[in-house]
Design a protein around this motif. Structure first.
Motif, PDB file in Angstrom:
ATOM      1  N   GLY A  39       0.810  -1.210   0.000  1.00  0.00           N
ATOM      2  CA  GLY A  39       0.000   0.000   0.000  1.00  0.00           C
ATOM      3  C   GLY A  39       0.845   1.263   0.000  1.00  0.00           C
ATOM      4  N   ILE A  40       0.193   2.365  -0.336  1.00  0.00           N
ATOM      5  CA  ILE A  40       0.841   3.673  -0.360  1.00  0.00           C
ATOM      6  C   ILE A  40       0.818   4.266   1.045  1.00  0.00           C
ATOM      7  CG2 ILE A  40       0.889   5.953  -1.450  1.00  0.00           C
ATOM      8  CD1 ILE A  40       1.225   3.602  -3.393  1.00  0.00           C
ATOM      9  N   LEU A  68       1.852  -0.037  -8.017  1.00  0.00           N
ATOM     10  CA  LEU A  68       2.317   1.320  -7.708  1.00  0.00           C
ATOM     11  C   LEU A  68       2.290   2.195  -8.965  1.00  0.00           C
ATOM     12  CD1 LEU A  68       3.626   3.489  -5.931  1.00  0.00           C
ATOM     13  CD2 LEU A  68       5.849   2.425  -6.397  1.00  0.00           C
ATOM     14  N   GLN A  69       2.744   1.660 -10.083  1.00  0.00           N
ATOM     15  CA  GLN A  69       2.756   2.431 -11.323  1.00  0.00           C
ATOM     16  C   GLN A  69       1.345   2.801 -11.759  1.00  0.00           C
ATOM     17  OE1 GLN A  69       5.564   3.669 -11.744  1.00  0.00           O
ATOM     18  NE2 GLN A  69       6.806   2.569 -13.247  1.00  0.00           N
ATOM     19  N   ASP A  70       0.404   1.886 -11.602  1.00  0.00           N
ATOM     20  CA  ASP A  70      -0.984   2.166 -11.976  1.00  0.00           C
ATOM     21  C   ASP A  70      -1.568   3.282 -11.107  1.00  0.00           C
ATOM     22  OD1 ASP A  70      -0.837   0.190 -13.888  1.00  0.00           O
ATOM     23  OD2 ASP A  70      -1.844  -1.331 -12.667  1.00  0.00           O
ATOM     24  N   TYR A  71      -1.240   3.250  -9.825  1.00  0.00           N
ATOM     25  CA  TYR A  71      -1.698   4.306  -8.918  1.00  0.00           C
ATOM     26  C   TYR A  71      -1.109   5.656  -9.329  1.00  0.00           C
ATOM     27  CZ  TYR A  71      -1.439   7.332  -4.812  1.00  0.00           C
ATOM     28  OH  TYR A  71      -1.485   8.433  -3.976  1.00  0.00           O
ATOM     29  N   VAL A 114       7.404   5.769 -11.374  1.00  0.00           N
ATOM     30  CA  VAL A 114       8.731   5.431 -10.873  1.00  0.00           C
ATOM     31  C   VAL A 114       9.603   5.128 -12.089  1.00  0.00           C
ATOM     32  CG1 VAL A 114      10.097   3.811  -9.512  1.00  0.00           C
ATOM     33  CG2 VAL A 114       7.820   4.489  -8.730  1.00  0.00           C
ATOM     34  N   ALA A 115      10.749   5.753 -12.171  1.00  0.00           N
ATOM     35  CA  ALA A 115      11.612   5.595 -13.344  1.00  0.00           C
ATOM     36  C   ALA A 115      12.486   4.352 -13.203  1.00  0.00           C
ATOM     37  CB  ALA A 115      12.476   6.845 -13.541  1.00  0.00           C
ATOM     38  N   GLN A 141       4.170  -7.028 -12.646  1.00  0.00           N
ATOM     39  CA  GLN A 141       2.897  -7.342 -11.989  1.00  0.00           C
ATOM     40  C   GLN A 141       3.094  -8.247 -10.782  1.00  0.00           C
ATOM     41  OE1 GLN A 141       4.144  -8.510 -14.833  1.00  0.00           O
ATOM     42  NE2 GLN A 141       2.794 -10.035 -15.790  1.00  0.00           N
ATOM     43  N   TYR A 142       4.237  -8.932 -10.695  1.00  0.00           N
ATOM     44  CA  TYR A 142       4.536  -9.803  -9.556  1.00  0.00           C
ATOM     45  C   TYR A 142       5.615  -9.217  -8.651  1.00  0.00           C
ATOM     46  CZ  TYR A 142       2.048 -13.487 -12.147  1.00  0.00           C
ATOM     47  OH  TYR A 142       1.098 -14.210 -12.816  1.00  0.00           O
TER      48      TYR A 142
END
Length: 429
Positions: A74-75, A96-99, A107-108, A115-116
């Motif tokens: 979680g964030i 995280l990237q989708d959020y 995030v670079a 996904q895993y």
């Protein structure tokens, strides 16, 4: 053992790095409690996130406790204006990237199996992909960590702002340490805006002339162009990804649309003879990369099925353009060692990934030959994925480096009882 924490018995895994029981903490406090228990009772802990790197290092089949961060995600905090996010280490990278995409940020980093793979796992292994040229590594993105030490103490290193220059940069001690010094609890990462436009140029060299590829790469790198990747695919991998069996350069651009098109046109202007070119739109480029990041084996999905085919992944680091020699050698080894090899390497950062499939003896022989070639070029070769039985017969780290005494001294100071990820890192640390 821990009534408030989920506990499950575990079966033996072919990749090792498991535990007699798995525990699933949902808070930093619970992680600390588990580690303190192990410290006080002489128990060993193996750490797992998404499991994608289960075949990366490690000589222990089954520790006392497998500490899984699957339920710890979680964030924690997202400072949108400051472009900084703090996230729990068990958070899947793609989640995280989708959020962040909802805020036009990212995030670079571009790890395999996003996904895993978890954020903590990516950082602990210092993983990066072809876009390392434009993005840098995990060490360039992380600005702060919270870490649970082997005695259960929670420490904080770095900070939550980009401009933080107070004291030593302790973050780098933990990034890439494979969980042998502490369990990453929270990670604070600096962000980048999503690109306005992106494309992928695929330049295929039909004759396979290495000198022609080198000449083009030198000319391109000497220009003012700013690609995010300049990745060479060997013919086997190119055939799998784009249906064309030829050495293929994947050149990625991310910028405003006009700048991307300008750079595409530059590649077309200097395109060598006997080559073909394809330019992928943003959607096509994203589809390509989604497939690309699933090339290699995924430790999270591996089961014991009696299959005699062994899969291995070797990471090789050499001086930039020596990547050409590594990929050429990998192509020749397919016939010499009777294995199937798919490989790619960055012509601007010198990192190669070689994926090998075949019988155990053949795979081992191919690994040794690739390592010899890398060392001859003053580089290194690390085996990133291999079944436990073979990891016990071959040094996946390629021997102890000259600075090994420093690594061993740090481990002894921080984790004298070798509680965390015992024998997972260089030299059996």
């Amino acid at each position: 053992m821990f009534p408030e924490i989920q506990v499950e018995e575990q079966d033996v895994h072919p990749l090792g790095n498991g535990g007699k029981v798995a525990v699933y903490p949902q808070s930093e406090e619970a992680i600390s409690k588990i580690v303190k228990y192990a410290h006080q009772n002489g128990k060993k802990i193996a750490i797992i996130g998404g499991g994608t790197k289960r075949g990366f290092g490690g000589l222990v089949e089954c520790a006392d406790i497998l500490l899984s961060l699957a339920n710890y995600s979680g964030i924690v905090e997202h400072a949108v204006a400051d472009m900084v996010v703090t996230v729990k280490s068990g958070t899947p990278f793609q989640q995280l990237q989708d959020y962040l995409a909802e805020y036009n940020q990212k995030v670079a980093l571009d790890p395999a199996w996003p996904q895993y793979a978890t954020v903590g796992g990516v950082i602990a292994a210092n993983e990066s992909g072809p876009k390392r040229l434009g993005y840098g590594s995990a060490r360039d993105s992380v600005i702060g960590l919270r870490t649970v030490y082997p005695d259960g103490t929670v420490i904080r290193s770095g900070g939550k702002v980009v401009k933080n220059v107070a004291g030593y940069d302790m973050n780098k001690l933990f990034i890439g340490s494979m969980g042998t010094l502490g369990i990453l609890s929270e990670v604070t990462i600096k962000l980048r805006p999503l690109p306005k436009y992106e494309s992928l140029v695929l330049l295929s060299f039909q004759t396979g002339d290495i000198d022609s590829i080198r000449s083009f790469a030198v000319q391109f790198l000497d220009s003012m162009m700013e690609p995010v990747c300049l990745e060479l695919l060997n013919p086997s991998l190119a055939e799998r990804l784009v249906g064309q069996r030829a050495y293929t350069l994947a050149i990625g651009f991310e910028d405003v649309e006009s700048a991307v098109h300008y750079q595409e046109e530059f590649v077309q202007r200097i395109q060598p003879p006997n080559t073909t070119i394809a330019i992928f739109s943003p959607q096509e480029a994203r589809s390509f990369w989604n497939t690309f990041y699933q090339i290699g084996p995924n430790g999270a999905n591996m089961k014991e099925d009696g299959n005699t085919v062994v899969e291995a992944v070797v990471k090789i680091g050499v001086v930039n353009l020596d990547v050409l020699h590594i990929l050429r050698e990998s192509e020749l080894l397919q016939d010499v060692c009777h294995v199937n090899i798919e490989a790619h390497g960055g012509l601007a950062h010198g990192l190669c990934q070689v994926y090998i499939k075949g019988a155990a003896e053949s795979v081992t022989a191919a690994i040794e030959q690739l390592r010899a070639t890398a060392v001859q070029r003053k580089g290194y070769a690390i085996v990133k994925h291999l079944p436990l039985s073979l990891r016990r017969t071959i040094d996946v780290w390629g021997g102890k480096p000259s600075y090994f005494f420093l690594l061993e001294g740090i481990k002894t100071k921080i984790d004298p009882n070798r509680i965390l990820n015992d024998q997972r890192f260089v030299g059996g640390i």
